[in-house]
Scaffold this motif. Structure first.
Motif, PDB file in Angstrom:
ATOM      1  N   UNK A  62       0.740 -27.699  10.698  1.00 55.12           N
ATOM      2  CA  UNK A  62      -0.448 -28.307  10.103  1.00 55.12           C
ATOM      3  C   UNK A  62      -1.500 -27.298   9.658  1.00 55.12           C
ATOM      4  N   UNK A  63      -1.688 -26.211  10.382  1.00 52.90           N
ATOM      5  CA  UNK A  63      -2.776 -25.279  10.087  1.00 52.90           C
ATOM      6  C   UNK A  63      -2.291 -24.087   9.276  1.00 52.90           C
ATOM      7  N   UNK A  64      -3.238 -23.438   8.614  1.00 52.07           N
ATOM      8  CA  UNK A  64      -2.957 -22.233   7.814  1.00 52.07           C
ATOM      9  C   UNK A  64      -4.125 -21.277   7.982  1.00 52.07           C
ATOM     10  N   UNK A  65      -4.163 -20.583   9.109  1.00 52.35           N
ATOM     11  CA  UNK A  65      -5.269 -19.694   9.419  1.00 52.35           C
ATOM     12  C   UNK A  65      -4.989 -18.293   8.888  1.00 52.35           C
ATOM     13  N   UNK A  84       4.763 -40.873   6.756  1.00 51.93           N
ATOM     14  CA  UNK A  84       5.840 -39.907   6.500  1.00 51.93           C
ATOM     15  C   UNK A  84       5.569 -38.515   7.048  1.00 51.93           C
ATOM     16  N   UNK A  85       4.389 -38.279   7.640  1.00 52.90           N
ATOM     17  CA  UNK A  85       4.094 -36.980   8.223  1.00 52.90           C
ATOM     18  C   UNK A  85       3.628 -35.928   7.239  1.00 52.90           C
ATOM     19  N   UNK A  86       3.419 -36.306   5.971  1.00 51.47           N
ATOM     20  CA  UNK A  86       3.004 -35.325   4.967  1.00 51.47           C
ATOM     21  C   UNK A  86       1.506 -35.026   5.088  1.00 51.47           C
ATOM     22  N   UNK A  87       1.140 -33.778   4.888  1.00 50.47           N
ATOM     23  CA  UNK A  87      -0.263 -33.397   4.874  1.00 50.47           C
ATOM     24  C   UNK A  87      -0.956 -34.013   3.668  1.00 50.47           C
TER      25      UNK A  87
END
Length: 814
Positions: free
Chosen positions: A536-539, A593-596
């Motif tokens: 989920x994250x993009x640090x 569907x779990x998509x961001x």
């Protein structure tokens, strides 16, 4: 960040009444500690006819030419009311600056972190023309439209103005619209809505672009507020936020009510725990909370050390306190729930890290914790997850504590658990308990932590199946990669859970020590994983840099939009942030569907941008279905107004969920003899300038048209500024005793001029119940003497004769 607000709150009593008698029905509010601190940390002085207010965050100059904001970091911003025929001089009114106009007061409340602008209409609105309030704006910043308002930005920071909200004295929200451009702002409130409001009325264009300070500090050295937790109360449209307040002499649990519609604090913080009966050195920490919709209560739980009975200092157990959700008053006294170790008085065994979830089906709670017990074959320091059922109506424990986890072989303290979390599943009447565990199943080895789960029968507390492994961080057998601090939420539409955690993985370009937020969807009916782990994250700018990390997720489910909202604390270098500057971030996730949905969202603003050393801890989040928004809370380190660097306080941030159109009540009822029922359709979170149409229709349930009701079909149009529409269904009284009946309602074919709005997935349909109010006459077959409505033998004969006559059946005279 400076935030300008125009607020319309019924709880405010105006100390200055313009051309009016005092408003008798509104009581004078108590001066809170927060208001005292706001006065202390704002310096007010006069230079000629100009009033100057300054603090660590900004300088504001009030004059007949309006207000000039000069923030510490950000552009100059000037606002002046348009259309005034003569200059109005500002006056200081307590901890506010007022401009007194003919029909309303333009008020600026002096806050530690911002200046809040309000327009207060004190007397009933009598004209037939809509109310317009327009301001002229000048700024050295670049204008832009943001998700929840408008910004004027320069390289150092921003000044922000939020969307409008209007409230009357009973807290009712009035429809309103706001237009803002680089050089003006315009608010419109319909005259028809103002005429039906309860006064005073307050106008507020701020949904909360700025962090809200929930805890109140006096700057005492060593004072820390930490580990907040939050729950939403649907009955009163409030949140209750709890935290640990730690000083040099005590550490106890406190709670604060927060208005769900405005984010305003309701009353002062209340103390909930009482460890040690007033003796210093006995602490309470790590609170958790759950809301009980049946009894309109909260249950707050924590880990504490007490001196009651045979307990001694340093012996931590789990305690709970019932709280009245409407008043925050304690119900009864602290209750002890756990019993770790064979005998009280032994500090070698303890219970910590509690979590709690409410089961509305059985009206009970399940409280879980991390415990060190010596019940054979367990040994000292062999931590496992335990649970205790609690009667929600009385607070009494149901049965004994239950062991849930099984990490490694019993009797081996090398394998352990940490960080338990829990969520209730109303569809299957189950709980899902999750934790970070060190196990030796399969190819796992000692020291290799992954996320595990256990399904629990909510009616009995029995385990369903065995421990389930959910995460896959790195290669099995490699202790360099792990998963920690899980959070879980339940999706009632798809009957799924989402479990989120922070993990160290080597997938893609990730490297050892580069922690990110991951999640896993779980089939709630079977416990099976749905697809694989989701990142989920993009640090940080690029993967492969372990300097930037994400930790401590929390997750909330939004049934209106069928999405999850995941928050966490992280170190990012997206400008103007720098390495070592920790803030709260969020990610929306499609629950189907779990998509961001979109990218990472920054929620907090601790300290000035670009300065490391300011940080956040322990975020939590809750969803407010009434206003279709989230409230995130965290422990933060700030230096503005009443707060100081390294002095941790509790902060909050409101975040609007995507706009929806919905039935206000998904299960209304009406008496058969009422003749009709009005059905209200509402839009929530939408741009008030968006013109929206939607079709409504009725269909037979057990009620049949036209004998039971008249079919209702049509189209509703929401013009600018209109957020509520009503249609009517005619109900027919048939005089028959035929039981309650139902009508199915639905919304469809939503169209909008600006887009950005959808049908509420939970409340785009509704079921109306027609309550049968025809009661049978009482019958006394024995007959006999007397009244009371009984039917004697003569009456029965007469009734029989009348029935026979109706069917032309001949009878001999009796």
């Amino acid at each position: 960040m400076i935030n300008l607000r125009v607020s319309l709150l019924a709880v405010v009593l105006l100390s200055f009444q313009l051309n009016a008698k005092p408003v008798a029905q509104v009581s004078i509010p108590q001066v809170s500690q927060q208001e005292v601190l706001e006065a202390v940390f704002n310096k007010i002085e006069r230079k000629g006819k100009t009033i100057i207010v300054s603090n660590d965050a900004h300088r504001a100059e009030f004059s007949a030419q309006g207000i000039i904001f000069k923030p510490r970091r950000g552009p100059m911003w000037h606002w002046q009311l348009a259309g005034t025929s003569h200059a109005i001089q500002p006056v200081v009114n307590g901890n506010a600056v007022d401009y007194i106009h003919g029909d309303y007061t333009e008020r600026y409340l002096l806050k530690p972190h911002s200046i809040e602008q309000r327009f207060i209409i004190e007397q009933p609105y009598k004209t037939n023309h809509d109310l317009f309030i327009e301001g002229k704006i000048k700024s050295t910043g670049q204008f832009e439209t943001a998700e929840n308002g408008w910004l004027w930005r320069n390289p150092q920071g921003v000044v922000s103005l939020g969307q409008v909200t209007v409230f009357d004295a009973k807290g009712n929200i009035l429809p309103a619209s706001m237009q803002t451009r680089a050089h003006y702002s315009r608010i419109r409130v319909a005259a028809s809505d103002l005429k039906t409001a309860v006064y005073p009325v307050i106008i507020d264009p701020e949904i909360g672009s700025n962090d809200i300070l929930l805890s109140v500090s006096d700057g005492t050295s060593g004072l820390v507020y930490r580990t907040p937790a939050i729950s939403y109360n649907s009955a009163n449209n409030e949140y209750f936020v709890v935290w640990e307040k730690r000083t040099s002499t005590l550490s106890e649990i406190f709670g604060q009510r927060v208005n769900g519609a405005t984010g305003a604090l309701l009353g002062n913080a209340v103390r909930l725990s009482d460890m040690g009966n007033g003796s210093p050195g006995y602490d309470a920490g790590n609170p958790a909370i759950s809301y009980n919709a049946t009894n309109n209560e909260y249950l707050v739980v924590w880990s504490g050390e007490d001196n009651s009975g045979e307990l001694v200092n340093g012996e931590f157990e789990i305690y709970a306190q019932r709280v009245n959700a409407e008043t925050a008053a304690e119900i009864g006294v602290d209750m002890r729930l756990s019993n770790m170790g064979t005998n009280d008085g032994d500090t070698a065994f303890s219970a910590v890290s509690p979590a709690v979830s409410y089961n509305i089906t059985n009206n009970e709670y399940l409280v879980i914790w991390l415990g060190d017990d010596d019940t054979a074959p367990l040994v000292d320091n062999e931590f496992e997850i335990y649970a205790q059922r609690v009667n929600a109506a009385t607070g009494a424990s149901i049965g004994n504590a239950i062991r849930l986890s099984d990490m490694g072989p019993d009797g081996n303290a090398s394998f352990s658990v940490r960080d338990p979390a829990i969520r209730y599943n109303i569809t299957d009447n189950e709980y899902l308990v999750v934790w970070s565990g060190d196990d030796n199943s399969g190819a796992l080895v000692d020291g290799e932590f992954e996320i595990f789960a256990q399904r629990i029968n909510a009616a009995s507390g029995a385990e369903i199946g065995v421990d389930i492994r959910l995460s896959d961080m790195g290669s099995d057998g490699d202790v360099a990669f792990g998963a920690f601090e899980p959070a879980v939420s339940y999706n009632v539409i798809n009957n799924e859970y989402l479990v989120a955690w922070f993990g160290d993985d080597n997938s893609g370009a990730l490297v050892d020590g580069e922690f990110e937020i991951f999640a896993q969807r779980i089939n709630a009916a079977s416990g099976a994983e749905i697809d694989g782990d989701i990142r989920l994250s993009d640090m940080g700018t690029n993967d492969g840099d372990s300097a930037f990390k994400a930790y401590t997720p929390a997750v909330s489910y939004n049934s209106s939009n069928n999405e999850y909202f995941v928050v966490w604390r992280a170190d990012d270098d997206t400008a103007p942030l720098v390495d070592g500057e920790i803030e709260v971030f969020a990610q929306r996730l499609n629950a189907g569907n779990g998509a961001e949905i979109g990218g990472d969202i920054r929620l907090s603003d601790m300290g000035p941008n670009g300065v490391s050393g300011y940080t956040v801890f322990e975020p939590d989040v809750s969803y407010n279905a009434t206003n279709n928004e989230y409230l995130a809370v965290w422990q933060g380190d700030e230096k503005t107004g009443s707060t100081f660097n390294t002095e941790f306080e509790i902060f909050a941030q409101r975040f609007a969920a995507p706009a929806v159109l919905r039935f206000v009540n998904a299960s209304p009822s009406v008496s058969e003899s009422a003749g009709s029922i009005q059905i209200e359709v509402q839009r929530a979170g939408d741009d008030s300038n968006n013109i929206v149409t939607v079709d409504f229709s009725s269909a037979n349930g057990t009620a049949v048209s036209p004998s039971d009701y008249t079919t209702a079909n049509g189209t509703l149009t929401f013009t600018a500024g209109v957020n509520s529409k009503i249609f009517t269904i005619a109900i027919n009284d048939n005089q028959d005793i035929d039981g309650d009946k139902t009508i199915n309602l639905s919304l469809s074919n939503l169209q909008s001029s600006l887009g950005g709005i959808a049908l509420d997935l939970k409340r785009s349909s509704a079921i109306v119940t027609i309550v049968d109010d025809d009661a049978p006459a009482p019958v006394n077959a024995a007959g006999g003497g007397g009244g009371g409505g009984s039917i004697g033998i003569i009456s029965l004969i007469a009734l029989l004769l009348s029935v026979l006559a109706k069917f032309n059946i001949g009878c001999k005279k009796l």
